[in-house]
Design a protein around this motif. Sequence first.
Motif, PDB file in Angstrom:
ATOM      1  N   ARG A  36      -7.082  14.863   1.333  1.00  0.00           N
ATOM      2  CA  ARG A  36      -6.917  13.563   0.689  1.00  0.00           C
ATOM      3  C   ARG A  36      -7.825  13.414  -0.528  1.00  0.00           C
ATOM      4  N   ILE A  37      -9.059  13.867  -0.416  1.00  0.00           N
ATOM      5  CA  ILE A  37      -9.997  13.760  -1.543  1.00  0.00           C
ATOM      6  C   ILE A  37      -9.574  14.683  -2.685  1.00  0.00           C
ATOM      7  N   ALA A  38      -9.091  15.873  -2.363  1.00  0.00           N
ATOM      8  CA  ALA A  38      -8.605  16.779  -3.411  1.00  0.00           C
ATOM      9  C   ALA A  38      -7.427  16.145  -4.152  1.00  0.00           C
ATOM     10  N   HIS A  39      -6.537  15.515  -3.414  1.00  0.00           N
ATOM     11  CA  HIS A  39      -5.397  14.827  -4.032  1.00  0.00           C
ATOM     12  C   HIS A  39      -5.894  13.674  -4.907  1.00  0.00           C
ATOM     13  N   ALA A  40      -6.866  12.936  -4.408  1.00  0.00           N
ATOM     14  CA  ALA A  40      -7.436  11.816  -5.168  1.00  0.00           C
ATOM     15  C   ALA A  40      -8.094  12.307  -6.457  1.00  0.00           C
ATOM     16  N   GLN A  41      -8.810  13.414  -6.384  1.00  0.00           N
ATOM     17  CA  GLN A  41      -9.434  13.972  -7.594  1.00  0.00           C
ATOM     18  C   GLN A  41      -8.377  14.301  -8.644  1.00  0.00           C
ATOM     19  N   ARG A  42      -7.290  14.922  -8.212  1.00  0.00           N
ATOM     20  CA  ARG A  42      -6.217  15.239  -9.159  1.00  0.00           C
ATOM     21  C   ARG A  42      -5.665  13.967  -9.796  1.00  0.00           C
ATOM     22  N   LYS A  43      -5.470  12.932  -8.988  1.00  0.00           N
ATOM     23  CA  LYS A  43      -4.953  11.660  -9.506  1.00  0.00           C
ATOM     24  C   LYS A  43      -5.943  11.024 -10.486  1.00  0.00           C
ATOM     25  N   LEU A  44      -7.225  11.064 -10.148  1.00  0.00           N
ATOM     26  CA  LEU A  44      -8.237  10.488 -11.036  1.00  0.00           C
ATOM     27  C   LEU A  44      -8.246  11.196 -12.386  1.00  0.00           C
TER      28      LEU A  44
ATOM     29  N   THR B 122      -5.723  13.063 -13.768  1.00  0.00           N
ATOM     30  CA  THR B 122      -4.454  13.253 -14.480  1.00  0.00           C
ATOM     31  C   THR B 122      -3.624  11.987 -14.648  1.00  0.00           C
ATOM     32  N   THR B 123      -4.075  10.863 -14.092  1.00  0.00           N
ATOM     33  CA  THR B 123      -3.306   9.634 -14.235  1.00  0.00           C
ATOM     34  C   THR B 123      -4.218   8.498 -14.691  1.00  0.00           C
ATOM     35  N   ASP B 124      -3.597   7.398 -15.024  1.00  0.00           N
ATOM     36  CA  ASP B 124      -4.378   6.203 -15.338  1.00  0.00           C
ATOM     37  C   ASP B 124      -4.283   5.176 -14.200  1.00  0.00           C
ATOM     38  N   MET B 125      -3.935   5.647 -13.020  1.00  0.00           N
ATOM     39  CA  MET B 125      -3.850   4.765 -11.846  1.00  0.00           C
ATOM     40  C   MET B 125      -5.223   4.174 -11.542  1.00  0.00           C
ATOM     41  N   SER B 126      -5.223   2.990 -10.956  1.00  0.00           N
ATOM     42  CA  SER B 126      -6.488   2.378 -10.550  1.00  0.00           C
ATOM     43  C   SER B 126      -7.044   3.115  -9.327  1.00  0.00           C
ATOM     44  N   ILE B 127      -8.326   2.995  -9.140  1.00  0.00           N
ATOM     45  CA  ILE B 127      -8.979   3.620  -7.990  1.00  0.00           C
ATOM     46  C   ILE B 127      -8.396   3.057  -6.692  1.00  0.00           C
ATOM     47  N   THR B 128      -8.129   1.774  -6.663  1.00  0.00           N
ATOM     48  CA  THR B 128      -7.542   1.153  -5.468  1.00  0.00           C
ATOM     49  C   THR B 128      -6.179   1.764  -5.157  1.00  0.00           C
ATOM     50  N   ASP B 129      -5.334   1.889  -6.164  1.00  0.00           N
ATOM     51  CA  ASP B 129      -4.004   2.476  -5.951  1.00  0.00           C
ATOM     52  C   ASP B 129      -4.110   3.922  -5.476  1.00  0.00           C
ATOM     53  N   ILE B 130      -5.017   4.675  -6.063  1.00  0.00           N
ATOM     54  CA  ILE B 130      -5.215   6.067  -5.650  1.00  0.00           C
ATOM     55  C   ILE B 130      -5.686   6.128  -4.204  1.00  0.00           C
ATOM     56  N   ALA B 131      -6.618   5.266  -3.843  1.00  0.00           N
ATOM     57  CA  ALA B 131      -7.139   5.259  -2.466  1.00  0.00           C
ATOM     58  C   ALA B 131      -6.010   5.072  -1.466  1.00  0.00           C
ATOM     59  N   TYR B 132      -5.171   4.078  -1.688  1.00  0.00           N
ATOM     60  CA  TYR B 132      -4.080   3.810  -0.745  1.00  0.00           C
ATOM     61  C   TYR B 132      -3.012   4.892  -0.788  1.00  0.00           C
ATOM     62  N   GLU B 133      -2.713   5.410  -1.974  1.00  0.00           N
ATOM     63  CA  GLU B 133      -1.711   6.464  -2.081  1.00  0.00           C
ATOM     64  C   GLU B 133      -2.153   7.743  -1.365  1.00  0.00           C
ATOM     65  N   CYS B 134      -3.460   7.969  -1.335  1.00  0.00           N
ATOM     66  CA  CYS B 134      -3.991   9.181  -0.698  1.00  0.00           C
ATOM     67  C   CYS B 134      -4.235   9.005   0.799  1.00  0.00           C
TER      68      CYS B 134
ATOM     69  N   SER C 156      -8.705   1.641   3.364  1.00  0.00           N
ATOM     70  CA  SER C 156      -9.523   0.695   2.604  1.00  0.00           C
ATOM     71  C   SER C 156     -10.209   1.431   1.464  1.00  0.00           C
ATOM     72  N   VAL C 157     -10.522   0.677   0.431  1.00  0.00           N
ATOM     73  CA  VAL C 157     -11.220   1.255  -0.712  1.00  0.00           C
ATOM     74  C   VAL C 157     -12.642   1.638  -0.308  1.00  0.00           C
ATOM     75  N   ALA C 158     -13.253   0.847   0.561  1.00  0.00           N
ATOM     76  CA  ALA C 158     -14.614   1.158   1.020  1.00  0.00           C
ATOM     77  C   ALA C 158     -14.652   2.508   1.736  1.00  0.00           C
ATOM     78  N   ARG C 159     -13.688   2.765   2.610  1.00  0.00           N
ATOM     79  CA  ARG C 159     -13.620   4.051   3.322  1.00  0.00           C
ATOM     80  C   ARG C 159     -13.363   5.191   2.341  1.00  0.00           C
ATOM     81  N   PHE C 160     -12.483   4.945   1.368  1.00  0.00           N
ATOM     82  CA  PHE C 160     -12.204   5.942   0.338  1.00  0.00           C
ATOM     83  C   PHE C 160     -13.465   6.296  -0.436  1.00  0.00           C
ATOM     84  N   ASN C 161     -14.176   5.270  -0.907  1.00  0.00           N
ATOM     85  CA  ASN C 161     -15.397   5.508  -1.680  1.00  0.00           C
ATOM     86  C   ASN C 161     -16.444   6.257  -0.864  1.00  0.00           C
TER      87      ASN C 161
END
Length: 81
Positions: free
Chosen positions: A30-38, A40-52, A56-61
Amino acid sequence: DVVGLHSDFANLLFMKAFGTTLSDYIAELRIAHAQRKLLTTDMSITDIAYECGFNSVARFNATFFKKIQCTPREIKKKIVK
């Protein structure tokens, strides 16, 4: 249930085979996928957290920082510069 193994035993077999727990392995993916999204995209951190797959954003962070030793926001800031 499908293969007739208790979840604890299945986790033990996974640990023996791969040297990590199933939950840590999934978190790494999940974190590797999130890194790629961060990166290569302009998605918000919140959207990336849920997509991955984080609930919760707190758990993601917290998971991101544990695995990468920096925050998703720090990664985003490096890209903007």
